[in-house]
Motif scaffolding. Sequence first.
Motif, mmCIF file in Angstrom:
data_model
loop_
_atom_site.group_PDB
_atom_site.id
_atom_site.type_symbol
_atom_site.label_atom_id
_atom_site.label_comp_id
_atom_site.label_asym_id
_atom_site.label_seq_id
_atom_site.Cartn_x
_atom_site.Cartn_y
_atom_site.Cartn_z
ATOM 1 N N CYS A 77 -18.648 83.906 -36.327
ATOM 2 C CA CYS A 77 -17.394 84.653 -36.217
ATOM 3 C C CYS A 77 -16.236 83.712 -36.555
ATOM 4 O O CYS A 77 -16.114 82.644 -35.952
ATOM 5 C CB CYS A 77 -17.234 85.196 -34.805
ATOM 6 S SG CYS A 77 -15.674 86.060 -34.563
ATOM 7 N N PHE A 79 -13.063 84.041 -35.948
ATOM 8 C CA PHE A 79 -11.995 84.016 -34.949
ATOM 9 C C PHE A 79 -12.401 83.274 -33.678
ATOM 10 O O PHE A 79 -11.632 82.492 -33.138
ATOM 11 C CB PHE A 79 -11.563 85.444 -34.594
ATOM 12 C CG PHE A 79 -10.738 86.082 -35.670
ATOM 13 C CD1 PHE A 79 -9.365 85.952 -35.673
ATOM 14 C CD2 PHE A 79 -11.336 86.792 -36.691
ATOM 15 C CE1 PHE A 79 -8.597 86.525 -36.662
ATOM 16 C CE2 PHE A 79 -10.581 87.371 -37.682
ATOM 17 C CZ PHE A 79 -9.207 87.235 -37.672
ATOM 18 N N THR A 80 -13.605 83.514 -33.192
ATOM 19 C CA THR A 80 -14.041 82.878 -31.947
ATOM 20 C C THR A 80 -14.919 81.658 -32.186
ATOM 21 O O THR A 80 -15.085 80.842 -31.278
ATOM 22 C CB THR A 80 -14.811 83.879 -31.071
ATOM 23 O OG1 THR A 80 -15.948 84.350 -31.807
ATOM 24 C CG2 THR A 80 -13.929 85.035 -30.662
ATOM 25 N N LEU A 105 -22.342 90.495 -34.863
ATOM 26 C CA LEU A 105 -21.245 90.571 -35.833
ATOM 27 C C LEU A 105 -21.155 91.978 -36.406
ATOM 28 O O LEU A 105 -22.164 92.596 -36.729
ATOM 29 C CB LEU A 105 -21.447 89.569 -36.971
ATOM 30 C CG LEU A 105 -21.331 88.096 -36.600
ATOM 31 C CD1 LEU A 105 -21.640 87.240 -37.794
ATOM 32 C CD2 LEU A 105 -19.957 87.780 -36.077
ATOM 33 N N LEU A 121 -12.785 92.692 -41.944
ATOM 34 C CA LEU A 121 -13.241 91.424 -41.399
ATOM 35 C C LEU A 121 -14.635 91.581 -40.810
ATOM 36 O O LEU A 121 -15.042 92.670 -40.418
ATOM 37 C CB LEU A 121 -12.287 90.945 -40.297
ATOM 38 C CG LEU A 121 -10.844 90.706 -40.699
ATOM 39 C CD1 LEU A 121 -9.979 90.535 -39.471
ATOM 40 C CD2 LEU A 121 -10.740 89.487 -41.583
ATOM 41 N N LEU A 123 -16.453 90.415 -37.661
ATOM 42 C CA LEU A 123 -16.073 89.853 -36.361
ATOM 43 C C LEU A 123 -17.174 90.041 -35.341
ATOM 44 O O LEU A 123 -17.978 90.971 -35.439
ATOM 45 C CB LEU A 123 -14.810 90.553 -35.846
ATOM 46 C CG LEU A 123 -13.596 90.551 -36.745
ATOM 47 C CD1 LEU A 123 -12.567 91.501 -36.200
ATOM 48 C CD2 LEU A 123 -13.039 89.170 -36.847
ATOM 49 N N SER A 124 -17.162 89.188 -34.329
ATOM 50 C CA SER A 124 -18.031 89.407 -33.181
ATOM 51 C C SER A 124 -17.386 90.469 -32.298
ATOM 52 O O SER A 124 -16.184 90.738 -32.372
ATOM 53 C CB SER A 124 -18.223 88.105 -32.397
ATOM 54 O OG SER A 124 -17.001 87.678 -31.865
ATOM 55 N N ALA A 127 -14.530 89.155 -30.328
ATOM 56 C CA ALA A 127 -13.283 89.016 -31.085
ATOM 57 C C ALA A 127 -12.591 90.362 -31.251
ATOM 58 O O ALA A 127 -11.357 90.431 -31.234
ATOM 59 C CB ALA A 127 -13.561 88.391 -32.448
#
Length: 150
Positions: A77, A79-80, A105, A121, A123-124, A127
């Motif tokens: 991810c 972001f995180t 994800l 995006l 993302l997880s 996130a």
Amino acid sequence: MATAVTATSTLCYFKRQACPSSRPLSLKILANSELGFVTSQLSGCKISCKDDALAMAAKPISTLSRPPLQPAARRVCPFTGKKANRANKVSHSNHRTKKLQFVNLQYKRIWWEAGNRYVKLRLSTKAIKTIEKNGLDAVAKKAGIDLRKE
């Protein structure tokens, strides 16, 4: 197209730092329209040429243009920073085998207020919850991600 010329140790010599052997070796120079280089039987030895004609025939490989490699989509991810976890799968008999626990994800289209458009995006789920709570701009700024490129 490629012509092979044999050069002896009178034209080229091995540096003693790179290769301890001092006996003369025959080298093969391949002259091609795009690529010319010096090859030898010993890998890892640096070869230097005294003759300018041989140096002109041997172009450096770094001048060749190669297409850039496309990066593969990683299971991380952005972001995180969450990534796969190494774990043991434990059977009933307590036999342990290695396995990976991947991050959950998701591909998500999120509205970006500053850019006035949607951003897609990967993302997880953690996130996604954080973005819903704090906003996309704040989370992207904290993670150091520039959304204008995406």
